[in-house]
Design a protein around this motif. Structure first.
Motif, PDB file in Angstrom:
ATOM      1  N   ILE A  67      -2.116   4.726  28.051  1.00  5.75           N
ATOM      2  CA  ILE A  67      -3.263   4.698  27.144  1.00  5.75           C
ATOM      3  C   ILE A  67      -3.638   6.127  26.717  1.00  5.75           C
ATOM      4  O   ILE A  67      -3.911   6.390  25.548  1.00  5.75           O
ATOM      5  N   ALA A  68      -3.605   7.056  27.665  1.00 10.59           N
ATOM      6  CA  ALA A  68      -4.004   8.441  27.390  1.00 10.59           C
ATOM      7  C   ALA A  68      -3.015   9.180  26.494  1.00 10.59           C
ATOM      8  O   ALA A  68      -3.346  10.229  25.943  1.00 10.59           O
ATOM      9  N   LYS A  69      -1.833   8.635  26.305  1.00 12.60           N
ATOM     10  CA  LYS A  69      -0.852   9.276  25.415  1.00 12.60           C
ATOM     11  C   LYS A  69      -1.361   9.337  23.972  1.00 12.60           C
ATOM     12  O   LYS A  69      -0.877  10.131  23.177  1.00 12.60           O
ATOM     13  N   ASN A  70      -2.339   8.503  23.648  1.00 14.79           N
ATOM     14  CA  ASN A  70      -2.909   8.483  22.298  1.00 14.79           C
ATOM     15  C   ASN A  70      -4.247   9.230  22.214  1.00 14.79           C
ATOM     16  O   ASN A  70      -4.952   9.114  21.216  1.00 14.79           O
ATOM     17  N   HIS A  71      -4.599   9.964  23.251  1.00  9.94           N
ATOM     18  CA  HIS A  71      -5.879  10.670  23.277  1.00  9.94           C
ATOM     19  C   HIS A  71      -5.894  11.769  22.215  1.00  9.94           C
ATOM     20  O   HIS A  71      -4.877  12.418  21.961  1.00  9.94           O
ATOM     21  N   PRO A  72      -7.041  12.004  21.570  1.00 15.10           N
ATOM     22  CA  PRO A  72      -7.100  13.039  20.535  1.00 15.10           C
ATOM     23  C   PRO A  72      -6.921  14.469  21.062  1.00 15.10           C
ATOM     24  O   PRO A  72      -6.506  15.346  20.313  1.00 15.10           O
ATOM     25  N   LEU A  73      -7.198  14.723  22.336  1.00 14.25           N
ATOM     26  CA  LEU A  73      -7.060  16.073  22.883  1.00 14.25           C
ATOM     27  C   LEU A  73      -5.636  16.298  23.394  1.00 14.25           C
ATOM     28  O   LEU A  73      -5.115  15.516  24.191  1.00 14.25           O
ATOM     29  N   GLU A  74      -5.063  17.387  22.936  1.00 12.11           N
ATOM     30  CA  GLU A  74      -3.673  17.691  23.288  1.00 12.11           C
ATOM     31  C   GLU A  74      -3.463  17.854  24.795  1.00 12.11           C
ATOM     32  O   GLU A  74      -2.463  17.389  25.348  1.00 12.11           O
ATOM     33  N   TYR A  75      -4.413  18.499  25.497  1.00 10.55           N
ATOM     34  CA  TYR A  75      -4.201  18.718  26.926  1.00 10.55           C
ATOM     35  C   TYR A  75      -4.229  17.398  27.716  1.00 10.55           C
ATOM     36  O   TYR A  75      -3.523  17.249  28.711  1.00 10.55           O
ATOM     37  N   ILE A  76      -4.996  16.412  27.256  1.00  5.83           N
ATOM     38  CA  ILE A  76      -4.987  15.090  27.900  1.00  5.83           C
ATOM     39  C   ILE A  76      -3.644  14.421  27.637  1.00  5.83           C
ATOM     40  O   ILE A  76      -3.032  13.843  28.551  1.00  5.83           O
ATOM     41  N   ARG A  77      -3.165  14.498  26.402  1.00  5.94           N
ATOM     42  CA  ARG A  77      -1.832  13.944  26.085  1.00  5.94           C
ATOM     43  C   ARG A  77      -0.750  14.628  26.917  1.00  5.94           C
ATOM     44  O   ARG A  77       0.221  14.000  27.327  1.00  5.94           O
ATOM     45  N   TYR A  79      -1.026  15.758  30.033  1.00  4.29           N
ATOM     46  CA  TYR A  79      -1.012  15.103  31.350  1.00  4.29           C
ATOM     47  C   TYR A  79      -0.373  13.720  31.246  1.00  4.29           C
ATOM     48  O   TYR A  79       0.420  13.321  32.089  1.00  4.29           O
ATOM     49  N   ALA A  80      -0.743  12.992  30.206  1.00  2.00           N
ATOM     50  CA  ALA A  80      -0.267  11.614  30.046  1.00  2.00           C
ATOM     51  C   ALA A  80       1.248  11.537  29.878  1.00  2.00           C
ATOM     52  O   ALA A  80       1.871  10.556  30.293  1.00  2.00           O
ATOM     53  N   THR A  81       1.839  12.550  29.285  1.00  2.00           N
ATOM     54  CA  THR A  81       3.289  12.527  29.048  1.00  2.00           C
ATOM     55  C   THR A  81       4.073  13.246  30.149  1.00  2.00           C
ATOM     56  O   THR A  81       5.300  13.264  30.113  1.00  2.00           O
ATOM     57  N   ASN A  82       3.375  13.803  31.121  1.00  2.00           N
ATOM     58  CA  ASN A  82       4.028  14.494  32.233  1.00  2.00           C
ATOM     59  C   ASN A  82       4.458  13.456  33.279  1.00  2.00           C
ATOM     60  O   ASN A  82       3.619  12.864  33.958  1.00  2.00           O
ATOM     61  N   GLU A  83       5.767  13.248  33.403  1.00  2.00           N
ATOM     62  CA  GLU A  83       6.287  12.235  34.329  1.00  2.00           C
ATOM     63  C   GLU A  83       5.920  12.521  35.777  1.00  2.00           C
ATOM     64  O   GLU A  83       5.811  11.593  36.585  1.00  2.00           O
ATOM     65  N   LYS A  84       5.719  13.772  36.130  1.00  2.00           N
ATOM     66  CA  LYS A  84       5.406  14.139  37.515  1.00  2.00           C
ATOM     67  C   LYS A  84       3.923  13.972  37.850  1.00  2.00           C
ATOM     68  O   LYS A  84       3.552  13.966  39.020  1.00  2.00           O
ATOM     69  N   PHE A  85       3.091  13.860  36.824  1.00  2.00           N
ATOM     70  CA  PHE A  85       1.646  13.754  37.057  1.00  2.00           C
ATOM     71  C   PHE A  85       1.275  12.332  37.461  1.00  2.00           C
ATOM     72  O   PHE A  85       1.555  11.365  36.759  1.00  2.00           O
ATOM     73  N   HIS A  86       0.656  12.215  38.618  1.00  2.00           N
ATOM     74  CA  HIS A  86       0.109  10.946  39.104  1.00  2.00           C
ATOM     75  C   HIS A  86      -1.401  11.110  39.062  1.00  2.00           C
ATOM     76  O   HIS A  86      -1.941  12.071  39.622  1.00  2.00           O
ATOM     77  N   ILE A  87      -2.102  10.209  38.401  1.00  2.00           N
ATOM     78  CA  ILE A  87      -3.538  10.434  38.190  1.00  2.00           C
ATOM     79  C   ILE A  87      -4.326  10.501  39.490  1.00  2.00           C
ATOM     80  O   ILE A  87      -5.405  11.085  39.522  1.00  2.00           O
ATOM     81  N   PHE A  88      -3.784   9.916  40.567  1.00  2.90           N
ATOM     82  CA  PHE A  88      -4.456   9.968  41.871  1.00  2.90           C
ATOM     83  C   PHE A  88      -3.769  10.956  42.811  1.00  2.90           C
ATOM     84  O   PHE A  88      -4.027  10.949  44.018  1.00  2.90           O
ATOM     85  N   TYR A  89      -2.866  11.770  42.285  1.00  2.00           N
ATOM     86  CA  TYR A  89      -2.179  12.799  43.065  1.00  2.00           C
ATOM     87  C   TYR A  89      -1.451  12.206  44.277  1.00  2.00           C
ATOM     88  O   TYR A  89      -1.338  12.855  45.312  1.00  2.00           O
ATOM     89  N   ASN A  90      -1.011  10.966  44.142  1.00  2.00           N
ATOM     90  CA  ASN A  90      -0.289  10.260  45.214  1.00  2.00           C
ATOM     91  C   ASN A  90      -1.100  10.140  46.496  1.00  2.00           C
ATOM     92  O   ASN A  90      -0.538  10.075  47.590  1.00  2.00           O
ATOM     93  N   ALA A  91      -2.400  10.098  46.379  1.00  2.00           N
ATOM     94  CA  ALA A  91      -3.264   9.897  47.552  1.00  2.00           C
ATOM     95  C   ALA A  91      -3.015   8.498  48.109  1.00  2.00           C
ATOM     96  O   ALA A  91      -2.743   7.563  47.354  1.00  2.00           O
ATOM     97  N   PRO A  92      -3.119   8.331  49.418  1.00  2.00           N
ATOM     98  CA  PRO A  92      -2.868   7.007  49.999  1.00  2.00           C
ATOM     99  C   PRO A  92      -3.970   5.982  49.722  1.00  2.00           C
ATOM    100  O   PRO A  92      -3.740   4.773  49.812  1.00  2.00           O
ATOM    101  N   SER A  93      -5.169   6.449  49.391  1.00  2.00           N
ATOM    102  CA  SER A  93      -6.277   5.543  49.083  1.00  2.00           C
ATOM    103  C   SER A  93      -7.109   6.121  47.954  1.00  2.00           C
ATOM    104  O   SER A  93      -7.185   7.341  47.779  1.00  2.00           O
ATOM    105  N   ILE A  94      -7.732   5.228  47.209  1.00  2.00           N
ATOM    106  CA  ILE A  94      -8.732   5.654  46.230  1.00  2.00           C
ATOM    107  C   ILE A  94      -9.946   4.742  46.357  1.00  2.00           C
ATOM    108  O   ILE A  94      -9.852   3.621  46.871  1.00  2.00           O
TER     109      ILE A  94
END
Length: 188
Positions: A67-77, A79-94
């Motif tokens: 969803i964030a790949k369509n964000h108007p801000l380039e820096y958000i896009r 993150y969204a297109t970075n395959e290594k980026f996990h939005i929860f930083y691979n934490a075991p719980s949220i």
């Protein structure tokens, strides 16, 4: 030093977690701290959803990034297109935090609950990070957001707004960020 002040000064945003699970009894104590936060008119307009299922966390991360790949801000896009980026930083719980949509000041109230949770986690030696990125999944009511609201059993009238990633930090000492100066006035 005062124990509470010491915990506040030790708290850092952690983005590198061990895979070790957090005991459910500790998670319950951490959430309890959130429920003791102040709220406007004592409405307590929060709902907490604890997720410790890695496959589900990975799926939420993937769908949010799509969803964030369509964000108007380039820096958000970025993150969204970075395959290594996990939005929860691979934490075991949220902890996904939802707010009652018709409450008086739900975002402010949930922010207070979030800070209590972050500090409680620190007091247990658990790393944490406030994650706003997940909000892109729920900003608009879509088929996918409705699917997650149902799957995560979010109560009717509540909307997810952010999450807290939780886990044991891989780093011993996260550096103290530089703090702004001249942010306080005393008028006697």
């Amino acid at each position: 030093m005062n124990e509470t002040l010491n915990t506040i000064l030790k708290r850092r945003s952690c983005r590198i977690f061990k895979e070790d699970k957090i005991d459910k009894s500790i998670l319950k104590e951490i959430i309890k701290a959130g429920t003791y936060a102040p709220s406007a008119m004592n409405q307590q307009p929060w709902h907490f959803t604890v997720i410790s299922n890695k496959e589900l966390l990975d799926k939420i991360s993937f769908d949010t990034k799509e969803i964030a790949k369509n964000h108007p801000l380039e820096y958000i896009r970025g993150y969204a297109t970075n395959e290594k980026f996990h939005i929860f930083y691979n934490a075991p719980s949220i902890i996904l935090i939802s707010h009652m949509e018709n409450a008086y000041e739900p975002k402010v109230d949930c922010a207070a609950a979030t800070e209590n949770i972050l500090l409680a986690a620190t007091s247990f030696g658990i790393g944490s990070c406030w994650v706003e990125f997940v909000s892109y999944l729920f900003k608009k009511e879509t088929e996918i957001s409705k699917k997650y609201v149902e799957k995560l059993e979010i109560p009717s009238g509540y909307k997810p707004i952010h999450a807290i990633a939780l886990g044991y930090s891989k780093l011993d000492n996260i550096p103290v960020p530089k703090h702004k100066e001249n942010t306080v006035n005393f008028i006697d």
